[in-house]
Design a protein around this motif. Structure first.
Motif, PDB file in Angstrom:
ATOM      1  N   VAL A 134      -6.403  -3.964   7.274  1.00  0.00           N
ATOM      2  CA  VAL A 134      -5.499  -2.816   7.144  1.00  0.00           C
ATOM      3  C   VAL A 134      -4.625  -2.634   8.377  1.00  0.00           C
ATOM      4  O   VAL A 134      -4.979  -3.009   9.496  1.00  0.00           O
ATOM      5  N   GLY A 167       0.828  -1.197   0.000  1.00  0.00           N
ATOM      6  CA  GLY A 167       0.000   0.000   0.000  1.00  0.00           C
ATOM      7  C   GLY A 167       0.858   1.241   0.000  1.00  0.00           C
ATOM      8  O   GLY A 167       2.091   1.157   0.022  1.00  0.00           O
ATOM      9  N   LYS A 179      -4.322  -5.805  -4.205  1.00  0.00           N
ATOM     10  CA  LYS A 179      -5.124  -7.011  -3.960  1.00  0.00           C
ATOM     11  C   LYS A 179      -5.046  -7.947  -5.170  1.00  0.00           C
ATOM     12  O   LYS A 179      -4.828  -9.163  -5.040  1.00  0.00           O
ATOM     13  N   ALA A 188      -5.419   0.005  -3.304  1.00  0.00           N
ATOM     14  CA  ALA A 188      -5.939  -1.199  -2.651  1.00  0.00           C
ATOM     15  C   ALA A 188      -6.360  -2.226  -3.698  1.00  0.00           C
ATOM     16  O   ALA A 188      -6.024  -3.416  -3.597  1.00  0.00           O
ATOM     17  N   GLY A 229      -9.963  -0.691   2.519  1.00  0.00           N
ATOM     18  CA  GLY A 229      -9.734  -2.085   2.891  1.00  0.00           C
ATOM     19  C   GLY A 229     -11.020  -2.892   2.822  1.00  0.00           C
ATOM     20  O   GLY A 229     -11.051  -4.014   2.281  1.00  0.00           O
ATOM     21  N   LEU A 287      -9.442  -6.365   2.198  1.00  0.00           N
ATOM     22  CA  LEU A 287      -8.113  -6.550   2.790  1.00  0.00           C
ATOM     23  C   LEU A 287      -8.091  -5.934   4.193  1.00  0.00           C
ATOM     24  O   LEU A 287      -8.503  -4.781   4.366  1.00  0.00           O
ATOM     25  N   LEU A 337      -3.480  -4.425   3.524  1.00  0.00           N
ATOM     26  CA  LEU A 337      -3.274  -3.086   2.978  1.00  0.00           C
ATOM     27  C   LEU A 337      -2.622  -2.200   4.033  1.00  0.00           C
ATOM     28  O   LEU A 337      -3.071  -2.163   5.180  1.00  0.00           O
ATOM     29  N   ARG A 338      -1.567  -1.505   3.639  1.00  0.00           N
ATOM     30  CA  ARG A 338      -0.944  -0.549   4.554  1.00  0.00           C
ATOM     31  C   ARG A 338      -1.227   0.872   4.060  1.00  0.00           C
ATOM     32  O   ARG A 338      -1.529   1.083   2.877  1.00  0.00           O
TER      33      ARG A 338
END
Lengths: 332, 332, 332, 332
Positions: D163, D102, D120, D116, D156, D161, D127-128
């Motif tokens: 986070v 991310g 993905k 994101a 996210g 995802l 996710l950062r």
């Protein structure tokens, strides 16, 4: 070279700097920024040392635009250099990584032969072994010298592996030329300039290890000594740097390995054994080096590490080498 | 040596370690702590390498109880060693700090003579000057060699100052023995063991500089090489270490200087010029070194630093040296 | 900012870089050197991040011409800043160095009072004492908190010394404002930006310690946070940096202290106790700091170091402090 | 703990040390070596600080036998800890390495959502994105704060995802608990002990980054703070250390990663982006980390790095991430 002026520098100070630079036969380009003036120096900068201008009134600092090395740079030669040892082993370019293995020190004819057989069988392409050992303490075993070199050569011939060994002084260059296929310059001698000049004059590939606190620039300049003297068969070797972290001996610097692959055309291998200083993490560092793009590895292996005269702490056994080679397969 | 066991080590594992240690002719003392066992090893530890036991099952780590150096230690010789150069200049003990000054490089007969006169007048007791220069780049000026040595000797004689110059290779030892009063081993050669062995065999005081990333232990072991070979006239020199901080060239390590004064009987001086790498902070570092107890200083001085062939950035002028000597008076 | 191009960069690549830079509202000055082109960027560089241009084809690297700090710089304010604590103690400028002394940790009312009396008598001008302690291990004594602050204040008042103590979190700012005369930001919190912002908003002098691996630039930027927020009463403190050398705890960096005195107008003191980590070399480092031009010292002193709850290893006794103050006289 | 005596220590000195140690309720084992006496201290060493004995006459130094951390150690818990985030993503043990990707900073709703989706699709499992940014300069963009957190959470959720985002102060803990699946403690806050204590009290996994100059021991002790407080869901993260070598931002320390896998049961991942500081070597370092056994990677990815508000220099594009994931396949 860019000469950065203090924000308080007067026009007269700028003029004086320009005058001095031009007095060395160079041109200038004066840039007026929002807070300060910077003076670009154009021409052959070897005509001007930083010391020649840094003391002039109003000068704040000097920035280097060019690197001090030339022949080792990819700007000088864009294609990868391939170094060939004994007409057979090739380092660099698209060649698969070369595994060099063997004992820290040649201890006896039997020991080095047994190890040579073992590592050959497991996939090593070259044999290493120390005959002259740089030891931090005067009371530690210093190696068998020329006798050790001969044992190494013999073992290599018997199993069919070219050999590499560390040379510590130009005094023994003839013996090395006769007995080894590749000359190793150790980390402690990376800036032994007399030795670098000596090996630059011979026709034999050189394995140049990075000093444990040498910067990338110093490392490349050490190689530059060898290329400048006429020998372009140089393989670089990252072997760990000295840092504040001392729970392992050194820290393997794969940042620099990856960077050097971009800025230099010379092959570069890694020495996970010396970087680790303890056998249990050698395989992890070896695999990491290959994954990062190393053109080879040099690994210490011993048939009986608990009885080794030197560095038994970090040597792999045949058994651990075998496991390592298995894991390394997808990366070779 | 203390062998620390894992907290999960079994009694059998402890017994096996004891057996191996005893097999090397040593005794053991087994200590049962609250969470683990530690095994003290008694006897001459040179019989046992760390590698001999670290791999045995249940062993966690090895702690060293004794230091690897001997003759340089205050435990070996409690009183300060005084090193005398040319029967006149004395380093160490209660003698006042010795100021060594002179150019980075001997550039010409006139230059070195003018500088020799200048520094003598301002209170220097010895003259320095480089003839063989270790240069990071092969393209930088490498010194005048033997001719430079002779110019240095002549200048020293003319003004009455003993001289010191850096020797980079044993090859030139005869010329150095003839021309200088003190042999300098530079930072880059601190672990050039062949060179250390060579100077250990002669009757001439040695100024041994600390490698820029050498630990105190390695530094003392380098001196140990010289004492072990028979030459106990060694003056140590702290010249700055390499760290993450690079706004000045190196960081002068007065912690180690103060520590070495406690653990070794050898005299130790400081080189504020190389530690600083820029002239403006040289006086502050010089004063700090004297205040910390240095037995002397070695300072680069140039009659015309803007035209110096080497290290003009960090050289003091006569004018700044004079101001420095004035401030240093209460500390000398 | 100077954008250095590859030597192989084409004219089109240079044009593209110029276009991107101008697109950010800045001007350029293109310099054609012998081997490569460099592009000077003129204007407010905060409009352009290195990342915006480094990836453009043909770009080799970016050189910074200006420093990222402003208000702490001597280019911003040429005269020394003098920081006054409790309307009485003055740091910086021509004022004599200030000795701050006291225990690592406030252990009890009696302990801190006895130490306050002792150090006052020996010449200290301020009292230090920890109430909130940053401890590497969760199992170590963490200080008496607000109670400790109150004991410190009381002891200071009783003997007539202003007090300083470390604040670890903005949460306790009110208690610190009430109890101490100077707020200390410790080395581990030098880049605790929320804390820096909090102390920038109050009217109380701040003693800002350098992080043990902070560069000079990062150190000055941490101070910049405080000045930028509105508090210009900042005293810097050099306390030793982390390096490969670990025979003493940290290495006191007097190079940076001397450099900071040139490039910043803020006062800077030294902490020989934490730099040393062992009491025996604290006096040498304290004297060295004063000789190098420190505007003061902060020293740990304990009435009974063998029983201290924290850092007894490095505390001076009254007796050693007295000897130190005697030797320091010519330097104060 | 082993107390090493000077070789000159008298029997009385040894007796006195033994007496002091016993006075703290501990037992001793006196070992008579060939050159000196060493005293093993048996019992709960928290009763005795080094400072309590180091100053006694005849004591040379103290060696630590036990490590100061407990719960993070494999001696305390032999099996790998598996940390589960959002009931789905598993770090450690035999689970395949987790790729977190991310942007450095959440810049806008659109930006974070586009990234994101991209990461993905390419195989990232988390996710950062930074909302509160620790910036060295007070003049740099500091993040969108709580708004940024909400954007991250939304992105996210939309792509599915979990986070993670960096928390810089306990003040915002509630907002983090609400918006993120994993709390990140950044390198600069690794020793912000108040923050460590705060996250030790919540039920949320923590990603703890190593300080850039923290030793392995300090790193593990920081984790120990969290476990000691009651939260054992800690993932360690190696992100490069600060050394003398500065041609890249930091040096990724895979020695310590490999070592920590042996001595701790906690999962450990690597951050090749911050270790590199330049995008071109991020893939090499990422592959190396996986080969060395990392339990995951956290990588900065940006849809338009040339326009990124932060760290665009080191972000991968979707294109380079895709190539990387392809190469990483045999290692995952």
């Amino acid at each position: 070279m860019i000469i950065v002026m203090q924000n308080t520098a007067t026009r007269e100070m700028v003029d004086e700097v320009v005058k001095v630079v031009k007095g060395h036969g160079l041109n200038t380009e004066v840039m007026h920024g929002t807070t300060r003036v910077a003076i670009g120096v154009l021409g052959d900068k070897t005509q001007l040392e930083e010391g020649n201008v840094i003391r002039l009134p109003g000068v704040k600092e000097i920035l280097a635009v060019s690197k001090p090395y030339k022949k080792v740079s990819r700007e000088y030669k864009i294609d990868d250099t391939v170094v060939t040892v004994a007409n057979s082993v090739k380092f660099g370019g698209k060649n698969p990584p070369v595994i060099i293995a063997g004992p820290c020190t040649v201890e006896s004819r039997e020991q080095v032969l047994e190890i040579a057989r073992g590592v050959k069988k497991l996939g090593a392409k070259m044999l290493r072994g120390g005959a002259f050992k740089p030891r931090t303490s005067p009371y530690a075993f210093q190696g068998h010298g020329v006798e050790g070199l001969k044992m190494l050569k013999k073992a290599g011939q018997e199993v069919g592996l070219p050999v590499v060994s560390e040379i510590m002084s130009a005094e023994y260059l003839d013996e090395f030329m006769e007995n080894v296929d590749m000359l190793q310059i150790g980390a402690r001698n990376m800036q032994n300039f007399d030795l670098l000049k000596a090996v630059s004059k011979v026709k034999k590939p050189v394995l140049l290890k990075r000093g444990m606190s040498a910067t990338v620039e110093e490392f490349l300049l050490a190689a530059e000594y060898i290329l400048a003297g006429g020998n372009d068969q140089v393989v670089l070797c990252e072997r760990g740097i000295r840092t504040f972290e001392q729970s392992t001996r050194n820290i393997l610097d794969l940042n620099s390995l990856a960077l050097i692959k971009e800025i230099s055309h010379l092959p570069i291998i890694a020495d996970p054994s010396h970087a680790a200083g303890r056998y249990d993490i050698v395989p992890a560092l070896g695999l990491a080096s290959l994954a990062a793009g190393a053109h080879g590895l040099i690994i210490e292996v011993h048939n009986n590490p608990c009885e080794a005269l030197c560095d038994g702490k970090q040597s792999l056994t045949f058994y651990t080498l075998e496991a390592f080679m298995e894991k390394a397969k997808p990366l070779i």
